[in-house]
Design a protein around this motif. Structure first.
Motif, mmCIF file in Angstrom:
data_model
loop_
_atom_site.group_PDB
_atom_site.id
_atom_site.type_symbol
_atom_site.label_atom_id
_atom_site.label_comp_id
_atom_site.label_asym_id
_atom_site.label_seq_id
_atom_site.Cartn_x
_atom_site.Cartn_y
_atom_site.Cartn_z
ATOM 1 N N GLN A 119 -1.465 0.059 4.645
ATOM 2 C CA GLN A 119 -0.813 0.537 3.425
ATOM 3 C C GLN A 119 -1.126 -0.421 2.284
ATOM 4 O O GLN A 119 -1.174 -1.627 2.494
ATOM 5 C CB GLN A 119 0.703 0.574 3.597
ATOM 6 C CG GLN A 119 1.189 1.526 4.653
ATOM 7 C CD GLN A 119 2.701 1.454 4.775
ATOM 8 O OE1 GLN A 119 3.409 1.397 3.780
ATOM 9 N NE2 GLN A 119 3.192 1.431 5.996
ATOM 10 N N ILE A 120 -1.311 0.118 1.107
ATOM 11 C CA ILE A 120 -1.450 -0.712 -0.084
ATOM 12 C C ILE A 120 -0.248 -0.418 -0.968
ATOM 13 O O ILE A 120 -0.065 0.709 -1.425
ATOM 14 C CB ILE A 120 -2.766 -0.442 -0.821
ATOM 15 C CG1 ILE A 120 -3.945 -0.759 0.098
ATOM 16 C CG2 ILE A 120 -2.833 -1.273 -2.104
ATOM 17 C CD1 ILE A 120 -5.293 -0.465 -0.492
ATOM 18 N N VAL A 121 0.571 -1.445 -1.157
ATOM 19 C CA VAL A 121 1.770 -1.324 -1.986
ATOM 20 C C VAL A 121 1.420 -1.803 -3.385
ATOM 21 O O VAL A 121 0.873 -2.903 -3.550
ATOM 22 C CB VAL A 121 2.932 -2.162 -1.404
ATOM 23 C CG1 VAL A 121 4.136 -2.140 -2.326
ATOM 24 C CG2 VAL A 121 3.291 -1.669 -0.011
ATOM 25 N N ARG A 122 1.718 -0.999 -4.377
ATOM 26 C CA ARG A 122 1.443 -1.345 -5.777
ATOM 27 C C ARG A 122 2.773 -1.440 -6.516
ATOM 28 O O ARG A 122 3.533 -0.479 -6.536
ATOM 29 C CB ARG A 122 0.565 -0.282 -6.414
ATOM 30 C CG ARG A 122 -0.827 -0.231 -5.829
ATOM 31 C CD ARG A 122 -1.570 1.032 -6.287
ATOM 32 N NE ARG A 122 -2.905 1.108 -5.725
ATOM 33 C CZ ARG A 122 -3.179 1.593 -4.522
ATOM 34 N NH1 ARG A 122 -2.224 2.049 -3.742
ATOM 35 N NH2 ARG A 122 -4.426 1.618 -4.085
ATOM 36 N N THR A 123 3.045 -2.614 -7.120
ATOM 37 C CA THR A 123 4.300 -2.827 -7.839
ATOM 38 C C THR A 123 4.000 -3.143 -9.297
ATOM 39 O O THR A 123 3.417 -4.186 -9.600
ATOM 40 C CB THR A 123 5.100 -3.978 -7.190
ATOM 41 O OG1 THR A 123 5.279 -3.691 -5.807
ATOM 42 C CG2 THR A 123 6.447 -4.149 -7.856
ATOM 43 N N PRO A 124 4.385 -2.253 -10.228
ATOM 44 C CA PRO A 124 4.132 -2.515 -11.643
ATOM 45 C C PRO A 124 5.135 -3.514 -12.219
ATOM 46 O O PRO A 124 6.291 -3.576 -11.786
ATOM 47 C CB PRO A 124 4.298 -1.138 -12.295
ATOM 48 C CG PRO A 124 5.198 -0.387 -11.379
ATOM 49 C CD PRO A 124 4.967 -0.933 -10.001
ATOM 50 N N ALA B 18 9.255 -2.713 5.704
ATOM 51 C CA ALA B 18 9.678 -3.203 7.017
ATOM 52 C C ALA B 18 8.696 -2.711 8.081
ATOM 53 O O ALA B 18 8.157 -1.611 7.991
ATOM 54 C CB ALA B 18 11.089 -2.712 7.326
ATOM 55 N N GLY B 19 8.463 -3.549 9.075
ATOM 56 C CA GLY B 19 7.561 -3.192 10.160
ATOM 57 C C GLY B 19 6.102 -3.460 9.873
ATOM 58 O O GLY B 19 5.235 -3.094 10.653
ATOM 59 N N THR B 20 5.818 -4.101 8.713
ATOM 60 C CA THR B 20 4.442 -4.439 8.363
ATOM 61 C C THR B 20 4.367 -5.906 7.961
ATOM 62 O O THR B 20 5.385 -6.541 7.697
ATOM 63 C CB THR B 20 3.914 -3.574 7.202
ATOM 64 O OG1 THR B 20 4.666 -3.854 6.028
ATOM 65 C CG2 THR B 20 3.980 -2.091 7.521
ATOM 66 N N VAL B 21 3.160 -6.438 7.949
ATOM 67 C CA VAL B 21 2.918 -7.801 7.470
ATOM 68 C C VAL B 21 1.799 -7.763 6.436
ATOM 69 O O VAL B 21 0.976 -6.855 6.422
ATOM 70 C CB VAL B 21 2.547 -8.779 8.609
ATOM 71 C CG1 VAL B 21 3.709 -8.982 9.553
ATOM 72 C CG2 VAL B 21 1.313 -8.315 9.353
ATOM 73 N N ILE B 22 1.778 -8.775 5.591
ATOM 74 C CA ILE B 22 0.795 -8.864 4.511
ATOM 75 C C ILE B 22 -0.534 -9.382 5.067
ATOM 76 O O ILE B 22 -0.556 -10.264 5.910
ATOM 77 C CB ILE B 22 1.330 -9.780 3.389
ATOM 78 C CG1 ILE B 22 0.474 -9.671 2.146
ATOM 79 C CG2 ILE B 22 1.401 -11.215 3.792
ATOM 80 C CD1 ILE B 22 1.123 -8.864 1.102
ATOM 81 N N THR B 23 -1.632 -8.811 4.601
ATOM 82 C CA THR B 23 -2.954 -9.320 4.962
ATOM 83 C C THR B 23 -3.765 -9.710 3.736
ATOM 84 O O THR B 23 -4.805 -10.325 3.864
ATOM 85 C CB THR B 23 -3.760 -8.287 5.770
ATOM 86 O OG1 THR B 23 -3.952 -7.123 4.972
ATOM 87 C CG2 THR B 23 -3.059 -7.940 7.061
ATOM 88 N N ALA C 12 -0.158 -5.409 -2.597
ATOM 89 C CA ALA C 12 -0.107 -6.049 -1.292
ATOM 90 C C ALA C 12 -0.771 -5.129 -0.282
ATOM 91 O O ALA C 12 -0.520 -3.925 -0.279
ATOM 92 C CB ALA C 12 1.341 -6.307 -0.880
ATOM 93 N N VAL C 13 -1.642 -5.698 0.553
ATOM 94 C CA VAL C 13 -2.273 -4.939 1.621
ATOM 95 C C VAL C 13 -1.477 -5.229 2.890
ATOM 96 O O VAL C 13 -1.343 -6.393 3.303
ATOM 97 C CB VAL C 13 -3.746 -5.354 1.801
ATOM 98 C CG1 VAL C 13 -4.398 -4.569 2.922
ATOM 99 C CG2 VAL C 13 -4.502 -5.189 0.489
ATOM 100 N N CYS C 14 -0.911 -4.187 3.495
ATOM 101 C CA CYS C 14 0.044 -4.332 4.598
ATOM 102 C C CYS C 14 -0.467 -3.601 5.843
ATOM 103 O O CYS C 14 -0.968 -2.485 5.740
ATOM 104 C CB CYS C 14 1.389 -3.735 4.198
ATOM 105 S SG CYS C 14 1.954 -4.239 2.558
ATOM 106 N N ILE C 15 -0.311 -4.254 6.998
ATOM 107 C CA ILE C 15 -0.647 -3.576 8.249
ATOM 108 C C ILE C 15 0.603 -3.537 9.129
ATOM 109 O O ILE C 15 1.462 -4.413 9.038
ATOM 110 C CB ILE C 15 -1.811 -4.243 9.015
ATOM 111 C CG1 ILE C 15 -1.479 -5.687 9.393
ATOM 112 C CG2 ILE C 15 -3.090 -4.178 8.230
ATOM 113 C CD1 ILE C 15 -2.450 -6.299 10.376
ATOM 114 N N PRO C 16 0.701 -2.524 9.974
ATOM 115 C CA PRO C 16 1.858 -2.435 10.867
ATOM 116 C C PRO C 16 1.876 -3.578 11.870
ATOM 117 O O PRO C 16 0.830 -4.066 12.288
ATOM 118 C CB PRO C 16 1.666 -1.111 11.601
ATOM 119 C CG PRO C 16 0.557 -0.406 10.898
ATOM 120 C CD PRO C 16 -0.210 -1.424 10.115
ATOM 121 N N VAL C 17 3.063 -4.004 12.226
ATOM 122 C CA VAL C 17 3.221 -5.040 13.248
ATOM 123 C C VAL C 17 3.133 -4.358 14.600
ATOM 124 O O VAL C 17 3.785 -3.328 14.829
ATOM 125 C CB VAL C 17 4.587 -5.746 13.099
ATOM 126 C CG1 VAL C 17 4.806 -6.744 14.228
ATOM 127 C CG2 VAL C 17 4.687 -6.435 11.751
#
Length: 121
Positions: free
Chosen positions: A40-45, A61-66, A112-117
């Motif tokens: 997932q890519i989270v974009r926060t303005p 929740a359930g993901t970590v930053i890469t 933020a680039v996030c992958i599931p744990v």
């Protein structure tokens, strides 16, 4: 080394009885399963202000930053950004700090680039 010796080395044994296995090592234990959900890519303005700007993006929740970063409207025509920091500020967050010397206003986006744990078994 030729192709034959590379393939032989990949099998894990050297055939001379002196390596870890006399012929070919058995496969090791399987590792944990990989992620079952996509990246997932989270974009926060954030509001862009003159001078110093600091913002973050947080993984769900359930993901970590890469990885992560930022996108600004600054660039070209002498509108340059001076990035001070761009780093993982927690297991699930990316933070950036940069200077807006041109005083341009608007918005910038931290991502933020996030992958599931994967749960340990």
């Amino acid at each position: 080394m030729g192709v034959g010796s590379t393939a032989h080395a990949a099998a894990g044994g050297d055939g001379d009885g002196k390596g870890p296995c006399p012929h070919a090592c058995p496969p090791g234990r399987p590792g944990p399963p990989g992620p079952t959900q996509p990246t997932q890519i989270v974009r926060t303005p954030h509001m862009l202000t003159p001078g110093l700007n600091t913002g973050s993006a947080t993984c769900p929740a359930g993901t970590v930053i890469t990885g992560g970063g930022l996108v600004t409207p600054l660039g070209g025509n002498n509108l340059t950004v001076q990035v001070y920091e761009s780093f993982p500020s927690a297991e699930n967050a990316w933070t950036v700090s940069f200077n807006n010397p041109a005083g341009t206003t608007g918005t910038y986006t931290v991502y933020a680039v996030c992958i599931p744990v994967t749960p340990a078994t």
